[in-house]
Motif scaffolding. Structure first.
Motif, short mmCIF file in Angstrom:
data_model
loop_
_atom_site.label_atom_id
_atom_site.label_comp_id
_atom_site.label_asym_id
_atom_site.label_seq_id
_atom_site.Cartn_x
_atom_site.Cartn_y
_atom_site.Cartn_z
N CYS A 95 0.85 -1.19 0.00
CA CYS A 95 0.00 0.00 0.00
C CYS A 95 0.89 1.25 0.00
O CYS A 95 1.08 1.89 1.05
N PRO A 96 1.45 1.58 -1.15
CA PRO A 96 2.40 2.71 -1.20
C PRO A 96 1.80 4.06 -0.84
O PRO A 96 2.53 4.99 -0.49
N ASP A 97 0.46 4.18 -0.90
CA ASP A 97 -0.18 5.46 -0.57
C ASP A 97 -0.54 5.57 0.91
O ASP A 97 -1.14 6.56 1.33
N ALA A 98 -0.19 4.55 1.70
CA ALA A 98 -0.55 4.57 3.11
C ALA A 98 0.20 5.65 3.87
O ALA A 98 1.33 6.02 3.53
N VAL A 99 -0.46 6.16 4.92
CA VAL A 99 0.18 7.07 5.86
C VAL A 99 0.67 6.25 7.05
O VAL A 99 -0.12 5.52 7.67
N PHE A 100 1.95 6.35 7.37
CA PHE A 100 2.54 5.58 8.46
C PHE A 100 2.72 6.47 9.68
O PHE A 100 3.24 7.59 9.58
N LEU A 101 2.27 5.96 10.84
CA LEU A 101 2.35 6.71 12.09
C LEU A 101 3.06 5.88 13.16
O LEU A 101 2.95 4.65 13.17
N PRO A 102 3.75 6.54 14.10
CA PRO A 102 4.44 5.80 15.17
C PRO A 102 3.45 5.34 16.24
O PRO A 102 2.38 5.91 16.42
N VAL A 103 3.85 4.31 16.95
CA VAL A 103 3.05 3.79 18.07
C VAL A 103 3.11 4.77 19.24
O VAL A 103 4.18 5.28 19.58
N ASP A 104 1.96 5.05 19.86
CA ASP A 104 1.88 5.94 21.01
C ASP A 104 1.06 5.25 22.10
O ASP A 104 -0.15 5.42 22.22
N ARG A 105 1.71 4.43 22.90
CA ARG A 105 1.02 3.61 23.89
C ARG A 105 0.23 4.45 24.89
O ARG A 105 -0.87 4.06 25.31
#
Length: 340
Positions: free
Chosen positions: A69-79
């Motif tokens: 999914c090259p158009d995906a937005v990637f976000l970091p984990v925030d527990r």
């Protein structure tokens, strides 16, 4: 004894919490994992429904997710954000006239009387009002039925599964559709001629007892009939373990370095165990070899312990059980607590 059990499951929970903070991302494929950089090593923690349509799922390497999914937005984990959202939801559920058993960040069982559909819709409305999150509610006569019903109600629906509809809904499905039956057990059952839930329900418990053990064999048959005697309990949720893991951006080829990293992780886990004020009884080490093969080994502590020396020693003893000395991309250490 309550007549109904509800299973409340928060839809795409982690992704949903992130969308509350990033409303501009609604409708777009969102992937949460690692530090949010798909060029680095790491795995998907969760993905929005839009990303799942591309085959992105929990546990998938971030790089693979980016290719799919090259158009995906990637976000970091925030527990911290997820724990805060979970606490709001669970506090809302405890306002109901019900026994509430928290099963994790994003799910809980409720034992209720009265009209279960009416209660389920009210639960959905209250969760939406207090946490701005959607949930699916499964209804059953026991926890097993309610848990499986949830899967048929997603997303944001209500589904009832009872003795009367059990085989109509599940009879032709493979046995790993049952809560508690994994792929390995399902393959063994299929080799015995019990490939579906209905076939497992018709199996001889004595034969299964010989193959799977005197307790597990008959339990599998009860499971296939939708039977579950475990009660919904309102005691506070406590984690069964504490763990730490790390993914290395470059493979570790030197197993002296692997040993040092396991010791470091074990000391961090020991700090978590001490903060929990509960003694650990077993330590498990996870090794993910390059490119992506995962193995685990455990070591029981001679006596329950909270100290770093004991937990580190057990982790290194577990590491010694790994015969292969191939390059390593991930290490994890988990300390397990005794069942209460």
């Amino acid at each position: 004894m309550s007549r109904w059990v509800l299973h409340v499951d928060l839809d795409q929970f982690v992704a949903a919490v992130e969308l509350l903070r990033h409303p501009d991302l609604r409708g777009r494929p969102v992937v949460v994992g690692g530090d949010g950089d798909p060029a680095k090593r790491g795995v998907v923690s969760t993905a929005s429904y839009e990303a799942r349509a591309y085959g992105v799922h929990s546990g998938l390497p971030l790089r693979t997710a980016a290719r799919r999914c090259p158009d995906a937005v990637f976000l970091p984990v925030d527990r911290d954000a997820y724990e805060a959202a979970s606490s709001r939801v669970m506090a809302t559920l405890r306002e109901f006239d019900a026994v509430v058993e928290v099963a994790g960040w994003d799910e809980a069982f409720l034992a209720v009387d009265g009209d279960p559909e009416e209660t389920a819709r009210l639960v959905q409305r209250r969760v939406r009002e207090t946490a701005d999150l959607d949930c699916t509610v499964g209804i059953g006569r026991n926890k097993l039925q309610a848990k499986l019903a949830t899967g048929f109600g997603k997303p944001a629906g209500v589904f009832r599964l009872t003795d009367e509809t059990w085989f109509e809904v599940l009879g032709d499905r493979p046995t790993d559709a049952l809560w508690g039956v994994g792929a390995k057990t399902a393959r063994r059952l299929a080799a015995m001629g019990a490939g579906t839930v209905a076939e497992l329900a018709d199996a001889d418990p004595r034969v299964l007892a010989e193959r799977f053990g005197p307790a597990t064999g008959p339990w599998l048959v009860r499971l296939a009939h939708g039977r579950d005697a475990s009660p919904v309990v309102g005691t506070p949720y406590v984690p069964r373990s504490r763990s730490r893991e790390t993914t290395f951006q470059h493979d570790l080829d030197d197993w002296d370095e692997v040993r040092s990293e396991v010791a470091r992780l074990a000391r961090r886990v020991a700090d978590d165990v001490a903060a929990e004020r509960r003694a650990a009884t077993r330590v498990v080490v996870k090794v993910r070899y390059a490119p992506f093969v995962t193995r685990t080994h455990g070591h029981a502590l001679p006596a329950p312990a909270t100290g770093a020396p004991e937990i580190e020693e057990a982790a290194l003893a577990a590491l010694d059980r790994f015969a292969e000395r191939r390059p390593v991309r991930l290490l994890g250490v988990r300390a397990e607590f005794p069942e209460r």
